[in-house]
Design a protein around this motif. Structure first.
Motif, PDB file in Angstrom:
ATOM      1  N   ALA A 106       0.813  -1.213   0.000  1.00  0.00           N
ATOM      2  CA  ALA A 106       0.000   0.000   0.000  1.00  0.00           C
ATOM      3  C   ALA A 106       0.849   1.267   0.000  1.00  0.00           C
ATOM      4  CB  ALA A 106      -0.944   0.006   1.201  1.00  0.00           C
ATOM      5  N   LEU A 134      -3.452  -3.564  -6.227  1.00  0.00           N
ATOM      6  CA  LEU A 134      -4.320  -2.823  -5.320  1.00  0.00           C
ATOM      7  C   LEU A 134      -5.041  -1.681  -6.030  1.00  0.00           C
ATOM      8  CD1 LEU A 134      -5.328  -2.265  -2.437  1.00  0.00           C
ATOM      9  CD2 LEU A 134      -3.231  -0.947  -2.049  1.00  0.00           C
ATOM     10  N   THR A 135      -4.309  -0.919  -6.850  1.00  0.00           N
ATOM     11  CA  THR A 135      -4.942   0.239  -7.488  1.00  0.00           C
ATOM     12  C   THR A 135      -6.101  -0.176  -8.395  1.00  0.00           C
ATOM     13  OG1 THR A 135      -3.266   0.174  -9.241  1.00  0.00           O
ATOM     14  CG2 THR A 135      -2.869   1.658  -7.393  1.00  0.00           C
ATOM     15  N   ALA A 165       1.005  -3.509  -5.566  1.00  0.00           N
ATOM     16  CA  ALA A 165       0.469  -2.148  -5.622  1.00  0.00           C
ATOM     17  C   ALA A 165      -0.357  -1.917  -6.873  1.00  0.00           C
ATOM     18  CB  ALA A 165       1.610  -1.131  -5.545  1.00  0.00           C
ATOM     19  N   LEU A 180      -6.805   5.099  -0.810  1.00  0.00           N
ATOM     20  CA  LEU A 180      -6.709   4.358   0.449  1.00  0.00           C
ATOM     21  C   LEU A 180      -7.812   4.729   1.431  1.00  0.00           C
ATOM     22  CD1 LEU A 180      -2.834   4.376   0.971  1.00  0.00           C
ATOM     23  CD2 LEU A 180      -4.262   2.521   0.096  1.00  0.00           C
ATOM     24  N   MET A 210     -11.693   0.593  -0.500  1.00  0.00           N
ATOM     25  CA  MET A 210     -10.655   0.089   0.399  1.00  0.00           C
ATOM     26  C   MET A 210     -11.275  -0.506   1.659  1.00  0.00           C
ATOM     27  SD  MET A 210      -7.398  -0.348   0.563  1.00  0.00           S
ATOM     28  CE  MET A 210      -6.221  -0.903   1.788  1.00  0.00           C
ATOM     29  N   ILE A 231       0.265  -4.590   6.118  1.00  0.00           N
ATOM     30  CA  ILE A 231       0.139  -3.554   5.101  1.00  0.00           C
ATOM     31  C   ILE A 231       1.367  -2.644   5.144  1.00  0.00           C
ATOM     32  CG2 ILE A 231      -1.340  -1.721   4.207  1.00  0.00           C
ATOM     33  CD1 ILE A 231      -3.587  -2.959   5.982  1.00  0.00           C
ATOM     34  N   THR A 249       3.110   0.652   4.174  1.00  0.00           N
ATOM     35  CA  THR A 249       2.657   1.997   3.818  1.00  0.00           C
ATOM     36  C   THR A 249       3.847   2.951   3.747  1.00  0.00           C
ATOM     37  OG1 THR A 249       2.387   2.827   6.084  1.00  0.00           O
ATOM     38  CG2 THR A 249       0.549   1.559   5.136  1.00  0.00           C
ATOM     39  N   ASP A 272      -1.081   8.703   4.489  1.00  0.00           N
ATOM     40  CA  ASP A 272      -1.706   7.451   4.081  1.00  0.00           C
ATOM     41  C   ASP A 272      -2.070   6.573   5.273  1.00  0.00           C
ATOM     42  OD1 ASP A 272      -1.202   8.507   1.647  1.00  0.00           O
ATOM     43  OD2 ASP A 272      -0.007   6.848   0.879  1.00  0.00           O
ATOM     44  N   LEU A 331      -5.856   4.969   6.438  1.00  0.00           N
ATOM     45  CA  LEU A 331      -6.138   3.565   6.753  1.00  0.00           C
ATOM     46  C   LEU A 331      -6.546   3.353   8.206  1.00  0.00           C
ATOM     47  CD1 LEU A 331      -3.143   1.942   4.847  1.00  0.00           C
ATOM     48  CD2 LEU A 331      -5.556   1.732   4.223  1.00  0.00           C
TER      49      LEU A 331
END
Length: 241
Positions: A87, A107-108, A135, A148, A153, A169, A171, A179, A183
């Motif tokens: 992330a 993820l994106t 990612a 995020l 999410m 995760i 970050t 970020d 989260l």
């Protein structure tokens, strides 16, 4: 402090793409330190019932990504189902520890409205019980913070929580972006990695205060690239170990 992780000293030249030290050097001091971290973390998890953890640092370059990779391997070796999530969308590096990752979806893509089953996005890593969520490609104009903190999410974290025993995760550093704050409502706690050669106590204290303002439990600190020779002066018995 949950663990002191010694610097891994490899006899081979380390390439840009390299496996976690847990796999490269299973008998090293660093590997033993990760095993000790695993024991302490599992004990805490039994008491506090957490399973979704952000692994971050105060500043860049302190080893948060390598810690995520190695702790993921350590937990998977204890027969826990683990997903590690890349992330850090600004500088994603988690996938470099697992060059055999076999998925193109990341993820994106999961967060931008495209409907993919979670299983299609999770890469195998070569370690049983361990999966990687990469990612994915950069998204423009949406920034990492917006992605995020999105409803997508929130839904994804609920899926991951149901799928795995632990979700780790990776970050960006706390002091470099917001970020972790995005989260914060979705996670159970934070592991803060600190490399004492790169960061001073006031910076770590500021990172801790920032986490308190986010109302995120700090599970513990992992001191990275620690020099174990500092403890060997306490006696020959400890020196042997």
């Amino acid at each position: 402090v949950l663990a002191f992780i010694p610097e891994a000293r490899s006899t081979k030249a380390r390439s840009k793409d390299t496996a976690p030290i847990m796999l490269l050097q299973p008998e090293s001091e660093a590997t033993e330190a990760y095993r000790a971290l695993r024991v302490r973390l599992l004990n805490l998890a039994g008491q506090r019932k957490f399973k979704t953890l952000v692994i971050t640092s105060a500043l860049a370059g302190e080893g948060k990504t390598s810690t995520t990779a190695n702790l993921g391997v350590a937990l998977a070796m204890a027969e826990k189902r683990v997903v590690i999530v890349s992330a850090d969308l600004r500088r994603p590096r988690l996938q470099t520890y697992f060059p055999s990752a076999d998925r193109e979806i990341g993820l994106t893509q999961l967060l931008t409205g495209k409907r993919y089953p979670l299983e299609k996005a999770l890469s195998t890593t070569g370690t049983q019980n361990l999966w990687l969520l990469q990612a994915g490609p950069p998204i423009d104009p949406l920034g990492p913070l917006e992605l995020l903190s999105s409803e997508s999410m929130i839904d994804l974290m609920a899926e991951l929580r149901s799928f795995a025993d632990f979700v780790l995760i990776d970050t960006p550093p706390v002091m470099a972006s917001s970020d972790v704050a995005a989260l914060a409502p979705m996670i159970d706690g934070v592991l803060l990695v600190a490399d004492t050669r790169r960061v001073q106590r006031p910076i770590v204290e500021q990172a801790r205060r920032d986490l308190q303002l986010m109302n995120v439990p700090l599970i513990g600190v992992i001191v990275n690239k620690h020099d174990p020779r500092r403890f060997r002066a306490y006696g020959s018995g400890y020196g042997y170990y």
